[in-house]
Design an enzyme around this catalytic site. Structure first.
Site, short mmCIF file in Angstrom:
data_model
loop_
_atom_site.label_atom_id
_atom_site.label_comp_id
_atom_site.label_asym_id
_atom_site.label_seq_id
_atom_site.Cartn_x
_atom_site.Cartn_y
_atom_site.Cartn_z
N CYS A 63 8.46 20.51 -72.62
CA CYS A 63 7.74 19.23 -72.63
C CYS A 63 8.64 18.06 -73.41
O CYS A 63 8.92 18.30 -74.46
CB CYS A 63 6.41 19.12 -73.11
SG CYS A 63 5.58 17.61 -73.32
N TYR A 189 8.87 11.40 -63.94
CA TYR A 189 7.78 11.83 -63.44
C TYR A 189 7.10 11.37 -62.26
O TYR A 189 6.33 11.68 -61.34
CB TYR A 189 6.75 11.99 -64.73
CG TYR A 189 7.25 13.23 -65.74
CD1 TYR A 189 6.22 14.35 -65.40
CD2 TYR A 189 7.93 12.95 -66.63
CE1 TYR A 189 6.36 15.42 -66.31
CE2 TYR A 189 8.25 14.32 -67.22
CZ TYR A 189 7.47 15.38 -67.40
OH TYR A 189 7.55 16.45 -68.12
N1 LIG Z 1 0.67 11.31 -73.92
C1 LIG Z 1 1.08 12.48 -74.40
C2 LIG Z 1 1.48 13.29 -73.03
C3 LIG Z 1 1.88 14.40 -73.41
C4 LIG Z 1 1.85 15.46 -71.89
O1 LIG Z 1 1.87 14.68 -70.72
N2 LIG Z 1 2.15 16.49 -72.04
C5 LIG Z 1 2.23 17.55 -70.75
C6 LIG Z 1 3.52 18.35 -70.73
S1 LIG Z 1 4.94 17.35 -70.72
C7 LIG Z 1 0.96 18.50 -70.89
O2 LIG Z 1 0.93 19.09 -71.58
N3 LIG Z 1 0.43 18.73 -69.79
C8 LIG Z 1 -0.66 19.51 -69.46
C9 LIG Z 1 -1.67 19.07 -68.38
O3 LIG Z 1 -1.32 17.81 -67.97
O4 LIG Z 1 -2.70 19.63 -68.25
C10 LIG Z 1 2.14 12.49 -75.37
O5 LIG Z 1 2.98 11.72 -75.27
O6 LIG Z 1 1.87 13.03 -76.47
#
Ligand SMILES: N[C@@H](CCC(=O)N[C@@H](CS)C(=O)NCC(=O)O)C(=O)O
Length: 310
Positions: A63, A189
């Protein structure tokens, strides 16, 4: 995702889309801040005083957002102050999973931390998570906040000689962040998860337009802003280092690779050579993680290239 504290099985990393089929990222929901004396930060509640060993950072090495926080932790020499837990790279049918369970919280999946923090939580269980062992709750799950917190929130526990967001450079850093996030960090993305040709093409153009700007900018300079590494470099680096391995193929950002841009390639190498940074990057996790996204790669085949990453 979690709906009122219950895991719903229709989990898909393809998130909400807007009317044009464009990818929409969920807003983060825990926004408290660790501060040197426990006073409230810019958002959220008071009560999270900087203490050695009190906080744990949960990340996925695939991530880019979580990796920002890992980089800031390293650069501020907070490794002995804030512990790290790494989830498995592949997405399970219940989201992020701990390979051998999480001894700290007794959880199998990351979403359990969210329901421990808020038993009625609705939303995606994303990384990064900054966890407070003392109160058993999530301090913050927004990487941009966590990077700033690591920069100044830990006071004397962090390395004061490193400033990732120096006062004098803030407006320039903010300006780069505001361009790089939509066009590049989230741009890839938007390309990868677009559900219409139009949304994909818009994102694709944004990605390669900003890469051209960055290539020209970095021809004459070592770092994005001023003459030192700042938060803006952290945000750029996490996307660049994943680009040729994952975004070029899986996300269809295939006009060029980073290796085709001499200044960006030199910059990427320079960043990787900054002490502490290389160890925050796992090409293996990045490849396995991205290519396990079933909606984009149903058979889960992981490519062998590119040559430098095989
Ligand atoms: N706003 C968050 C975004 C984090 C994010 O989108 N993480 C993704 C991985 S790249 C995630 O954990 N996705 C799991 C999901 O969407 O269920 C940040 O910047 O901390």
């Amino acid at each position: 995702m979690l709906v009122e504290g219950k895991w719903t099985q229709d989990w898909q990393p393809v998130q909400a889309t807007d009317a044009k089929g464009g990818f929409v990222r969920q807003a983060s929901s825990f926004r408290n801040w660790v501060t040197p004396d426990g006073r409230a930060g810019p958002t959220g509640c008071a009560g999270f005083r900087a203490e050695r060993g009190r906080y744990q950072l949960y990340v996925a090495l695939i991530c880019p957002w979580a990796s920002r926080t890992l980089m800031a932790r390293k650069l501020k020499h907070l490794d002995v102050v804030v512990g790290v837990t790494i989830v498995e790279p592949e997405l399970s049918d219940q989201g992020w999973r701990f390979a051998h369970g999480d001894t700290l919280t007794g959880s199998t999946y990351l979403h359990e931390l969210y329901t421990r923090a808020d038993k009625c939580f609705t939303g995606r269980a994303t990384v990064p998570v900054l966890w407070d062992k003392t109160t058993g709750t999530i301090v913050n799950n927004e990487s941009a906040d966590i990077v700033r917190m690591f920069n100044t929130g830990f006071g004397a526990l962090a390395d004061a000689t490193v400033d990732l967001y120096p006062e004098a450079l803030r407006s320039e850093i903010d300006a780069w962040n505001a361009r790089i996030y939509p066009a590049l960090n989230n741009g890839v993305y938007r390309a990868g998860f677009a559900t219409t040709q139009l949304a994909y093409e818009e994102a694709f153009r944004d990605v390669f337009a900003i890469l051209a700007v960055l290539e020209a900018h970095l021809e004459q300079r070592a770092f994005l802003v001023g003459d030192r590494l700042t938060e803006a470099d952290i945000r750029l680096f996490v996307t660049l280092v994943r680009f040729d391995v994952a975004y070029h193929g899986l996300f269809k950002c295939n006009l060029k690779r980073i290796i085709d841009y001499p200044a960006l390639t030199a910059y990427l190498t320079r960043m990787l050579d900054v002490p502490g940074i290389r160890e925050t990057v796992s090409i293996e996790h990045i490849k396995r993680g991205y290519y396990s996204i079933k909606a984009l790669n149903p058979n889960g085949i992981v490519p062998l290239g590119p040559k430098w990453a095989s």
